[in-house]
Design an enzyme around this catalytic site. Structure first.
Site, PDB file in Angstrom:
ATOM      1  N   LYS A  52     -11.593  -1.591   6.011  1.00 41.53           N
ATOM      2  CA  LYS A  52     -11.130  -1.308   7.378  1.00 41.53           C
ATOM      3  C   LYS A  52     -12.325  -1.255   8.335  1.00 41.53           C
ATOM      4  O   LYS A  52     -12.243  -1.734   9.472  1.00 41.53           O
ATOM      5  CB  LYS A  52     -10.346   0.013   7.401  1.00 41.53           C
ATOM      6  CG  LYS A  52      -8.979  -0.136   6.758  1.00 41.53           C
ATOM      7  CD  LYS A  52      -8.315   1.190   6.398  1.00 41.53           C
ATOM      8  CE  LYS A  52      -7.072   0.900   5.557  1.00 41.53           C
ATOM      9  NZ  LYS A  52      -6.471   2.091   4.961  1.00 41.53           N
ATOM     10  N   GLN A  96      -6.215   8.448   4.993  1.00 44.26           N
ATOM     11  CA  GLN A  96      -6.225   7.548   3.835  1.00 44.26           C
ATOM     12  C   GLN A  96      -5.542   8.231   2.644  1.00 44.26           C
ATOM     13  O   GLN A  96      -5.906   9.338   2.269  1.00 44.26           O
ATOM     14  CB  GLN A  96      -7.673   7.179   3.485  1.00 44.26           C
ATOM     15  CG  GLN A  96      -7.811   6.202   2.349  1.00 44.26           C
ATOM     16  CD  GLN A  96      -7.220   4.824   2.665  1.00 44.26           C
ATOM     17  OE1 GLN A  96      -7.501   4.242   3.699  1.00 44.26           O
ATOM     18  NE2 GLN A  96      -6.378   4.322   1.780  1.00 44.26           N
ATOM     19  N   ASP A 119      -0.570   4.063  11.420  1.00 51.28           N
ATOM     20  CA  ASP A 119       0.009   3.683  10.129  1.00 51.28           C
ATOM     21  C   ASP A 119       1.540   3.717  10.175  1.00 51.28           C
ATOM     22  O   ASP A 119       2.202   3.189   9.284  1.00 51.28           O
ATOM     23  CB  ASP A 119      -0.465   4.654   9.038  1.00 51.28           C
ATOM     24  CG  ASP A 119      -1.548   4.055   8.148  1.00 51.28           C
ATOM     25  OD1 ASP A 119      -1.675   2.814   8.136  1.00 51.28           O
ATOM     26  OD2 ASP A 119      -2.241   4.823   7.472  1.00 51.28           O
TER      27      ASP A 119
END
Ligand code: NAP
Length: 281
Positions: A52, A96, A119
């Site tokens: 990322k 994460q 997300d």
């Protein structure tokens, strides 16, 4: 023989388009910013975060990393999310996963400001998607839809089978397909006869994490087969859920692992960060 959908190539095209967007924002003095929270020492998570970081650097998004120790308490995590929610410079917040099991991930996702939830895992965003008014769509299913668009694969009226019902992949994937007018079956580990369901499918999307789960004799001639699964093998290589070499002989389109859905997931994260930035500023 199936056409192989090259996710790596397509993701490069998407990232180039997104770089044009960040360049325009920069001309207005705006640099989109992603904050990533990593809890503990999961080695796979570190690789995902590194990928990322590379994508953010490539297209000109600032990325801030926040590390919490393996034994961090819930209040530390929630306080960090709260401070990032209130940080005017931060456009997107990404927690994460996985996080250590003593922490409640659903509670943490629900604490992220929905406007910064790049997300799409906050219950507000999940609910908006379920009600056909999506704001942030989870990156992996969004990447699959972009693959369909690029290859003129129609979803409306098709029989689709999604294998896997997780909140972050299987369920949002099924929701998008329902919203697009597909007839959707969602299978899971308790499904009695997976093969019967798959043989009826025009589109199969597997999100499980079990190598060779999807075999050639389970796939209808001409079906589209999308492999989201990722398993790291003992020799360090990665593979998907689909017996690629044999299934490609009956499918019309197929995605490889690696080089399929994975790179598209990262590209769609960049898409969502820019969307969050534009919405906020
Ligand atoms: P997950 O939470 O472990 O969910 C796996 C799902 O597979 C569960 O719903 C499970 O059913 C179902 N399942 C397990 N065995 C099955 C079987 N034999 N037949 C049918 N269904 C079965 O995993 P996830 O987070 O959704 O991720 C799924 C896979 O996608 C993993 O391999 C992950 O690494 C990969 N992934 C890839 C990307 C990418 O960018 N390519 C992104 C995210 C995830 P139950 O609910 O009944 O247990």
């Amino acid at each position: 023989m199936a056409t192989i959908i090259d996710g790596k190539k397509l993701s490069k095209k998407v990232l180039a388009e997104l770089k044009e967007e960040t360049d325009k924002l920069k001309q207005r003095g705006i640099t989109p910013c992603l904050a990533v929270i990593l809890v503990g020492n999961d080695p796979a998570s570190k690789i995902y975060v590194k990928n990322k970081t590379i994508a953010c650097q490539e297209i000109g998004i600032d990325m801030q990393e926040y590390f919490l120790p393996e034994d961090a308490c819930e209040c530390e995590l929630l306080d960090l999310i709260e401070s990032l929610n209130n940080n005017e410079n931060v456009d997107g917040i990404l927690l994460q996963s996985p996080i250590p099991p003593h922490l409640n991930i659903a509670k943490a996702f629900s604490k992220i400001n929905p406007a910064k939830d790049v997300d799409g895992f906050n219950p507000i965003n999940a609910g908006m998607l379920a009600m056909s008014y999506p704001i942030f769509i989870p990156c992996t299913p969004l990447g699959v839809i972009r693959m369909f668009q690029e290859n003129n694969i129609q979803v409306e009226g098709k029989n689709c089978v999604v294998i896997g019902r997780s909140n972050i992949v299987g369920k949002p994937m099924a929701q998008i397909l329902i919203n697009k007018g597909a007839t959707v079956t969602v299978c899971n580990s308790k499904t009695k006869d997976l093969k019967t369901h798959l043989l009826n499918a025009d589109i199969v999307i597997s999100a499980v994490g079990k190598p060779n789960l999807v075999q050639r004799d389970m796939i209808k001639q001409g079906a589209v087969v999308i492999d989201i699964g990722i398993t790291r093998l003992e020799n360090g290589s990665i593979c998907g859920d689909v017996d690629f070499d044999n299934v490609q002989q009956v499918a019309s389109y197929i995605t490889p692992v690696p080089g399929g859905v994975g790179p598209m997931t990262i590209a769609m994260l960049m898409n969502n960060i820019i969307l969050a930035c534009k919405n906020r500023r």
